[in-house]
Design an enzyme around this catalytic site. Structure first.
Site, PDB file in Angstrom:
ATOM      1  N   SER A 727       0.808  -1.227   0.000  1.00 41.76           N
ATOM      2  CA  SER A 727       0.000   0.000   0.000  1.00 41.76           C
ATOM      3  C   SER A 727       0.837   1.271   0.000  1.00 41.76           C
ATOM      4  O   SER A 727       0.286   2.369  -0.112  1.00 41.76           O
ATOM      5  CB  SER A 727      -0.938   0.006   1.221  1.00 41.76           C
ATOM      6  N   LYS A 770      -6.149   3.506   9.166  1.00 37.69           N
ATOM      7  CA  LYS A 770      -5.295   4.477   8.485  1.00 37.69           C
ATOM      8  C   LYS A 770      -5.886   5.884   8.557  1.00 37.69           C
ATOM      9  O   LYS A 770      -5.152   6.866   8.778  1.00 37.69           O
ATOM     10  CB  LYS A 770      -5.098   4.058   7.032  1.00 37.69           C
TER      11      LYS A 770
END
Length: 822
Positions: A727, A770
């Site tokens: 990611s 996140k």
């Protein structure tokens, strides 16, 4: 009897037969072969038909006034021909027809007259035959010899009925009431349990005298068989009586021996025997236990084997085999308990209530093992405890963290010194019931080595097809775990072995948002810590802004464990202040000698109402005073606009975090250097990012030769911490573009996403954690993959508040958000 034949001309008339009663029937009939049965005239008999040719025979009979010729088979052929059936049979009429599933047919036939097939006709559908009735001569009825034969046959049949216990006496009554010798003949023959060949002989005879002769022979043979059976039965009964007598004597002797041994020599064995009897073991287990107990009685108490066997039997006696706790399946009660113990987690609570609702409708939900997966401190273990409390079941926690020995689950064999049962059996013993809630805590922390794989041993425990007969190596007998509710917990579900994960329904618990942490602190953590520190009766309150400061500046976690520790630290200081006030007040009211006596008696000092009711409010200033400098401080260099630095977002088992990526370009030989303890996947993401930037330099606003003869160094700070995952690809690409084009990246923008060589942005995981990390770091704009739009829809409003979430499908779409417009 006259038979009429119709000539085979152009006429469509069929030949017919005239019966003695004046009835006319077709001379050509379809033939229905019968297996293992002979049907006589004047009988009403049901027949179940399934063979195709038999179905066709019935269909043809329905077209011929429902008359059909019934003939017994002489062989077991499935598709009999004229050579496989007896030619002597019975003309019958179908009186009832019922169609059954699976193309079956049930008909009820009434036997009309004895007949013989004189000629079979060719047919593709079924057997057809030209039949002729058999007229039995009745002239012999008045002769003395026949009358004697009739009387003898009647006596034999009545004797046969009396000797046959399976035949009701009404058969004899009905036979006596019959006057017609022909009806008597067929009635008696039909009720004799003889083989088909013997019963068929009666239909083969055309004389009434010969038919009765065959009946007498058949009855005589059957009566002889009955006498032999009775003799055998008498001998068997005598043998059983002798065996029972011997058994009773042996049992009496054994009881006397047991009475003497247990009560006089070994009284402790009598107590153990009573415990085993009260356990109500299954039959197989009881047999094994009895063998072990007999072995124990023959073993000397000083022998080491004596202690091993006794410990084994005591364990079996202590295990629950039938004891259960009644379930409280009131879903409103369950929801109330869950709300009392936990704030938020609405989707999780709803799933648990659904599980309890299903238990209301079925006796048990087999094959459903719940697994709560999420960061530490989000309430996985307490949720399992709440489920047990709501159901009214016993709760047993079994920690699996660090377990690497298969014997921990299955136990050790008794051949080893110090052998013990596995944790599953030990948990059942602690629970004391067969339907507890067993928590398999930290199931993702198990490991495997040369001693075996405990995860593989758990497969039998969690498999609904196997856990009804769980076999512990120490126990050596099957134990039923089907009524146990197993709940597993894990921090990272991907660390659970795939076969084990396949047997569980994973319910993911995400990180708490600040609002949820604040509510949990006010409703649960603060009251619990006040009670632990003895301040529950004092007027201590925490202001909401003070709790928010503790969350933001003194904790950094997905759950609330550190938050509870910080609250406990504050309450300890309040407890110290309260005790100092109590001591000061006590010193003012007492003399030194009284204080010495109070200290010597160790008695608690009385607390005045003034101290107890004094308001002690924890404010933001008091938090700063008690907890000193904040732990979490925003780093200015991470949020300033910097060339070659982009802020990424990372997911860890502890929650979310920001991940700055730094890129430096210098003269060299076009070498790529990666530092920061990166994993293989993250290194590959960096290579993909560099390849995309090199091949699309002009599109990205980079001078074509900007990267020629240049070394590139990509570094991810906090180099001691391992990092991996795809990611960070988007973040690395933006940092490369910034360094190559000398454009600063906005410090208030964070991003996450996997990239391809074509610049496409792929989906990522851990979006909730996140975004929380970005919010805590002061980020205002977050770039995420467009593929994650389903995850965005499920985000809590507290997470997205104050954040601009931009969904991207290609890297070029990110440029306008990360760089200031020129």
């Amino acid at each position: 009897m006259k038979k009429k034949h119709s000539e085979p001309s152009s006429s469509t008339e069929q030949p017919t037969l005239n019966l003695p009663e004046g009835t006319t029937i077709p001379a050509i009939l379809s033939v229905l072969p019968l297996r293992d049965v002979v049907i006589y005239p004047h009988m009403i008999f049901p027949i179940l038909i399934g063979r195709e040719h038999s179905l066709q025979a019935v269909s043809e009979a329905l077209k011929r006034d429902k008359y059909i010729f019934l003939a017994a088979q002489s062989t077991d052929a499935d598709n009999p021909t004229q050579n496989d059936i007896y030619h002597a049979g019975t003309i019958a009429k179908i009186v009832q027809l019922v169609r059954l599933p699976n193309n079956l047919l049930k008909i009820l036939v009434d036997g009309v007259i004895q007949a013989r097939a004189v000629r079979f006709l060719p047919s593709d559908l079924c057997l057809e035959a030209e039949v002729t009735p058999v007229v039995v001569s009745q002239q012999e009825e008045s002769q003395p010899e026949f009358q004697a034969m009739l009387r003898h046959a009647s006596e034999l049949f009545l004797e046969y009925v009396r000797a046959n216990r399976s035949m009701p006496p009404e058969i004899a009554t009905a036979f006596t009431n019959l006057q017609d010798p022909i009806r008597k003949l067929f009635y008696a023959a039909a009720n004799i349990d003889a083989d088909v060949a013997s019963k068929q002989k009666i239909l083969e005879r055309t004389s009434l005298r010969e038919q009765y002769f065959e009946l007498i022979a058949m009855l005589t043979a059957e009566i002889e068989v009955q006498k032999i059976e009775q003799d055998i039965d008498v001998k068997v009964q005598e043998s059983i009586q002798k065996t029972q007598k011997r058994y009773f004597i042996q049992e009496q002797i054994r009881a006397l021996q047991q009475e003497l041994e247990d009560d006089e020599a070994f009284p402790e064995l009598a107590k153990l025997r009573a415990s085993l009897d009260n356990a109500k073991l299954p039959e197989a287990a009881l047999q094994h236990v009895n063998e072990e107990f007999d072995k124990l009685k023959k073993t000397q108490p000083m022998s080491p084997e004596y202690g091993v066997i006794r410990n084994y039997l005591e364990l079996i006696a202590a295990l629950p085999w039938h004891t259960t706790t009644p379930d409280n399946l009131d879903i409103y009660h369950v929801r109330k308990i869950l709300d009392e113990d936990h704030f938020g987690l609405e989707s999780i609570k709803e799933r648990i209530v659904e599980y309890i609702a299903v238990l209301n409708l079925v006796s048990g939900v087999h094959g459903q093992v719940l697994c709560f997966a999420g960061p530490p401190g989000v309430g996985k273990t307490s949720l399992a405890r709440s489920i047990a409390r709501a159901l009214g079941r016993k709760f047993v926690r079994m920690s699996l963290g660090g377990v690497r020995d298969e014997a921990e689950i299955r136990g050790h064999r008794r051949t080893y010194i110090g052998a013990m049962p596995g944790r599953i059996i030990q948990s059942m013993k602690r629970a004391g019931t067969i339907n507890p809630v067993i928590l398999l805590d930290e199931v993702d922390k198990m490991a495997a080595d040369f001693r075996g794989d405990p995860a593989a041993a758990l497969l039998e425990v969690l498999d609904p097809e196997q856990h009804t007969a769980f076999n512990d190596h120490y126990l050596e007998i099957d134990y039923d775990l089907s009524k146990v509710l197993f709940i597993a917990t894990a921090n990272v579900k991907f660390d659970i072995p795939a076969p084990l994960l396949d047997r569980m329904e994973v319910i993911e618990l995400s990180s708490y948002v600040d609002y949820e942490k604040e509510q949990i602190a006010q409703r649960h953590l603060i009251p619990r810590q006040l009670e632990k520190h003895g301040l529950q009766h004092f007027a201590v309150t925490f202001r909401d802004d003070a709790v928010r400061d503790i969350i933001r500046y003194y904790t950094k976690e997905a759950g609330v464990r550190n938050l509870e520790r910080q609250i406990a630290a504050i309450i300890r200081k309040i407890a110290k202040a309260v005790v100092m006030e109590i001591t000061h007040e006590h010193n003012q009211r007492t003399t030194p000698s009284q204080r010495r006596r109070t200290r010597a008696s160790s008695s608690r000092r009385t607390v005045s109402a003034a101290i107890r009711t004094k308001e002690r409010i924890v404010t933001r200033e008091l938090v700063r005073e008690y907890l000193k400098a904040p732990i979490n401080r925003a780093k200015d260099n991470e949020r300033s606009d910097t060339i070659g630095v982009a802020i990424g977002l990372a997911w860890t088992s502890m929650g979310g975090d920001i991940l700055p990526v730094e890129v430096t370009i210098m003269p060299g030989k076009e070498k790529l250097t990666l530092t920061g303890k990166l994993g293989e996947v993250m290194k590959e993401s960096a290579m993909a990012a560099l390849s995309f930037v090199r091949s699309n330099a002009e599109l990205l606003g980079i001078v074509p030769d900007a990267l020629k003869d240049k070394d590139i160094h990509i570094h991810v700070p906090e180099g001691a911490i391992p990092k991996d995952g795809p990611s960070a690809g988007l973040t690395m690409t933006i940092a490369l573009i910034s360094a190559a084009s000398a454009r600063p990246v906005r410090g208030d923008v964070a991003m996450t996403g996997e990239i391809t060589l074509r610049g496409n942005i792929l989906a990522i995981g851990g979006l909730n954690e996140k975004l929380l990390a970005a919010k805590h770091a002061g980020i205002t704009t977050v770039l995420i993959p467009k593929c994650n739009d389903a995850d965005v829809a499920e985000l809590h409003a507290q997470v997205t508040e104050g954040l601009t979430i931009v969904q991207l499908s290609h890297i070029t779409e990110a440029l306008q958000w990360v760089f200031h417009s020129q």
